[in-house]
Motif scaffolding. Structure first.
Motif, PDB file in Angstrom:
ATOM      1  N   UNK A  89       0.772  23.096 -19.273  1.00 34.91           N
ATOM      2  CA  UNK A  89      -0.277  22.089 -19.218  1.00 34.91           C
ATOM      3  C   UNK A  89       0.257  20.862 -18.494  1.00 34.91           C
ATOM      4  N   UNK A  90      -0.555  20.341 -17.567  1.00 35.63           N
ATOM      5  CA  UNK A  90      -0.185  19.154 -16.799  1.00 35.63           C
ATOM      6  C   UNK A  90      -1.244  18.084 -17.026  1.00 35.63           C
ATOM      7  N   UNK A  91      -0.790  16.864 -17.268  1.00 35.08           N
ATOM      8  CA  UNK A  91      -1.695  15.732 -17.445  1.00 35.08           C
ATOM      9  C   UNK A  91      -1.368  14.678 -16.395  1.00 35.08           C
ATOM     10  N   UNK A  92      -2.372  14.275 -15.626  1.00 37.44           N
ATOM     11  CA  UNK A  92      -2.221  13.194 -14.664  1.00 37.44           C
ATOM     12  C   UNK A  92      -2.850  11.917 -15.221  1.00 37.44           C
TER      13      UNK A  92
ATOM     14  N   UNK B 111       0.833  -1.207   0.000  1.00 38.15           N
ATOM     15  CA  UNK B 111       0.000   0.000   0.000  1.00 38.15           C
ATOM     16  C   UNK B 111       0.866   1.254   0.000  1.00 38.15           C
ATOM     17  N   UNK B 112       1.847   1.298   0.894  1.00 40.45           N
ATOM     18  CA  UNK B 112       2.708   2.475   0.997  1.00 40.45           C
ATOM     19  C   UNK B 112       3.474   2.714  -0.301  1.00 40.45           C
ATOM     20  N   UNK B 113       4.001   1.652  -0.898  1.00 38.76           N
ATOM     21  CA  UNK B 113       4.785   1.796  -2.131  1.00 38.76           C
ATOM     22  C   UNK B 113       3.916   2.347  -3.262  1.00 38.76           C
ATOM     23  N   UNK B 114       2.711   1.822  -3.419  1.00 44.48           N
ATOM     24  CA  UNK B 114       1.830   2.250  -4.508  1.00 44.48           C
ATOM     25  C   UNK B 114       1.362   3.682  -4.305  1.00 44.48           C
ATOM     26  N   UNK B 115       0.967   4.023  -3.097  1.00 42.65           N
ATOM     27  CA  UNK B 115       0.532   5.395  -2.813  1.00 42.65           C
ATOM     28  C   UNK B 115       1.692   6.376  -2.985  1.00 42.65           C
ATOM     29  N   UNK B 116       2.870   5.999  -2.533  1.00 45.27           N
ATOM     30  CA  UNK B 116       4.031   6.891  -2.639  1.00 45.27           C
ATOM     31  C   UNK B 116       4.384   7.191  -4.088  1.00 45.27           C
ATOM     32  N   UNK B 117       4.279   6.197  -4.952  1.00 44.25           N
ATOM     33  CA  UNK B 117       4.642   6.404  -6.352  1.00 44.25           C
ATOM     34  C   UNK B 117       3.499   7.049  -7.126  1.00 44.25           C
ATOM     35  N   UNK B 118       2.317   6.437  -7.079  1.00 43.08           N
ATOM     36  CA  UNK B 118       1.204   6.889  -7.917  1.00 43.08           C
ATOM     37  C   UNK B 118       0.647   8.242  -7.491  1.00 43.08           C
ATOM     38  N   UNK B 119       0.415   8.414  -6.202  1.00 43.96           N
ATOM     39  CA  UNK B 119      -0.223   9.636  -5.705  1.00 43.96           C
ATOM     40  C   UNK B 119       0.801  10.675  -5.250  1.00 43.96           C
ATOM     41  N   UNK B 120       1.652  10.281  -4.306  1.00 47.22           N
ATOM     42  CA  UNK B 120       2.624  11.243  -3.786  1.00 47.22           C
ATOM     43  C   UNK B 120       3.596  11.701  -4.878  1.00 47.22           C
ATOM     44  N   UNK B 121       3.981  10.780  -5.764  1.00 53.56           N
ATOM     45  CA  UNK B 121       4.878  11.154  -6.855  1.00 53.56           C
ATOM     46  C   UNK B 121       4.254  12.181  -7.780  1.00 53.56           C
ATOM     47  N   UNK B 122       2.982  12.001  -8.099  1.00 51.85           N
ATOM     48  CA  UNK B 122       2.282  12.975  -8.939  1.00 51.85           C
ATOM     49  C   UNK B 122       2.159  14.312  -8.224  1.00 51.85           C
ATOM     50  N   UNK B 123       1.880  14.265  -6.925  1.00 47.73           N
ATOM     51  CA  UNK B 123       1.788  15.496  -6.143  1.00 47.73           C
ATOM     52  C   UNK B 123       3.120  16.243  -6.131  1.00 47.73           C
ATOM     53  N   UNK B 124       4.212  15.533  -5.889  1.00 48.40           N
ATOM     54  CA  UNK B 124       5.529  16.176  -5.847  1.00 48.40           C
ATOM     55  C   UNK B 124       5.858  16.843  -7.185  1.00 48.40           C
ATOM     56  N   UNK B 125       5.620  16.127  -8.272  1.00 49.54           N
ATOM     57  CA  UNK B 125       5.899  16.701  -9.596  1.00 49.54           C
ATOM     58  C   UNK B 125       4.995  17.901  -9.851  1.00 49.54           C
ATOM     59  N   UNK B 126       3.728  17.796  -9.448  1.00 47.28           N
ATOM     60  CA  UNK B 126       2.803  18.910  -9.643  1.00 47.28           C
ATOM     61  C   UNK B 126       3.188  20.136  -8.843  1.00 47.28           C
ATOM     62  N   UNK B 127       3.678  19.930  -7.631  1.00 44.92           N
ATOM     63  CA  UNK B 127       4.115  21.063  -6.812  1.00 44.92           C
ATOM     64  C   UNK B 127       5.271  21.804  -7.465  1.00 44.92           C
TER      65      UNK B 127
ATOM     66  N   UNK C 138      -7.005  15.456  -6.906  1.00 45.35           N
ATOM     67  CA  UNK C 138      -5.786  16.251  -7.071  1.00 45.35           C
ATOM     68  C   UNK C 138      -5.819  17.037  -8.372  1.00 45.35           C
ATOM     69  N   UNK C 139      -6.270  16.407  -9.439  1.00 44.59           N
ATOM     70  CA  UNK C 139      -6.366  17.081 -10.738  1.00 44.59           C
ATOM     71  C   UNK C 139      -7.301  18.283 -10.665  1.00 44.59           C
ATOM     72  N   UNK C 140      -8.443  18.106 -10.019  1.00 45.92           N
ATOM     73  CA  UNK C 140      -9.421  19.199  -9.925  1.00 45.92           C
ATOM     74  C   UNK C 140      -8.916  20.337  -9.044  1.00 45.92           C
ATOM     75  N   UNK C 141      -8.226  20.003  -7.955  1.00 43.93           N
ATOM     76  CA  UNK C 141      -7.666  21.044  -7.082  1.00 43.93           C
ATOM     77  C   UNK C 141      -6.571  21.818  -7.808  1.00 43.93           C
ATOM     78  N   UNK C 142      -5.679  21.090  -8.471  1.00 40.37           N
ATOM     79  CA  UNK C 142      -4.598  21.756  -9.210  1.00 40.37           C
ATOM     80  C   UNK C 142      -5.155  22.655 -10.310  1.00 40.37           C
ATOM     81  N   UNK C 143      -6.171  22.163 -11.015  1.00 37.25           N
ATOM     82  CA  UNK C 143      -6.777  22.970 -12.076  1.00 37.25           C
ATOM     83  C   UNK C 143      -7.359  24.258 -11.519  1.00 37.25           C
ATOM     84  N   UNK C 144      -8.002  24.162 -10.359  1.00 42.04           N
ATOM     85  CA  UNK C 144      -8.619  25.336  -9.739  1.00 42.04           C
ATOM     86  C   UNK C 144      -7.563  26.340  -9.273  1.00 42.04           C
ATOM     87  N   UNK C 145      -6.483  25.823  -8.701  1.00 43.00           N
ATOM     88  CA  UNK C 145      -5.452  26.711  -8.152  1.00 43.00           C
ATOM     89  C   UNK C 145      -4.528  27.283  -9.232  1.00 43.00           C
TER      90      UNK C 145
END
Length: 263
Positions: A138-141, A109-125, A166-173
């Protein structure tokens, strides 16, 4: 093959395989300077070499999207070399075999969340902040069918469901600065990883085809085409959406499960 260079820069995480590789090939074919970011160095270098021999502009950089220091250093290098990035495609991710909540190892669980979700968040930040400063980008998730329906891949499904938010929040911000953020939700796609799971018996291709309105799998190049469209001027008014590309699996699977069926 002669490719007309357009001076634009795209970064594709997970660019050394599957949908990411298909996306790299699409952007290079359209004349973009494309950075292949992946943890698989051997494959990434081979793809870059092949594309460059054929007239493209591809650069490989090894990247672990789940490591913040790695992401920060990667972004600094890319902006230091190229000056700006017009497109970020967050394709880096890992799959999960079917399992039950009560049997799932927390390490998985930790490995998948860290790569799929946290990794996308880090790159988006990191890249989002730079794009906001540039007032463009333009960013595509990468979401999936599990974004919309329950699947027996709990960690994977949770990561992909969270990516919609995350996509909707990033788009709004990011939108007021002219930065668009969208996602694609690929259906069952014939990537090398999918083919391997079919060959090992972990996926049933007949069941997938039977529940898809178009009665076939999605090809990686078809996902890449949709990603390219969402990054193009033709999609200038589109942000905050998650686009399913699934050969009609979502619609057809629900239709087929209805209690009443036409004669």
């Amino acid at each position: 093959m002669t490719i007309k260079q357009n001076g634009l820069v795209a970064v594709v995480t997970g660019g050394a395989s599957g949908i990411g590789e298909a996306t790299v090939r699409k952007f290079v074919a359209e004349g973009w300077q494309t950075i292949i970011a992946d943890i698989n160095e051997a494959r990434g270098l081979a793809i870059a070499e092949e594309l460059n021999v054929n007239g493209g502009q591809a650069t490989f950089r090894k990247l672990d999207v789940a490591n913040k220091d790695d992401v920060d250093a990667f972004a600094s290098e890319i902006y230091g070399r190229f000056g700006s990035v017009s497109v970020l495609v967050n394709s880096g991710g890992v799959l999960q075999n079917a399992t039950r909540i009560t049997n799932m190892a927390l390490e998985d669980f930790d490995r998948i969340i860290n790569i799929n979700l946290r990794g996308t968040l880090l790159m988006g930040q990191v890249f989002g902040a730079r794009m906001i400063a540039d007032q463009a980008g333009s960013i595509i998730n990468l979401c999936s069918l599990t974004t919309y329906q329950a699947h027996p891949q709990p960690a994977y499904a949770m990561s992909k469901s969270a990516l919609k938010t995350l996509t909707e929040v990033m788009a709004s911000e990011f939108g007021p600065a002219g930065v668009r953020v969208n996602a694609v939700a690929p259906g069952y796609t014939l990537t090398p990883a999918m083919k391997q799971r079919i060959e090992s018996g972990e996926r049933n291709p007949e069941a997938v085809i039977a529940k898809s309105a178009l009665r076939r799998f999605v090809e990686p190049s078809e996902i890449a085409d949709a990603i390219y469209f969402l990054c193009s001027p033709q999609a200038a008014a589109i942000t905050g959406v998650v686009l399913p590309i699934d050969c009609g699996w979502l619609a057809s699977s629900v239709y087929a499960a209805a209690a009443a069926q036409p004669a």
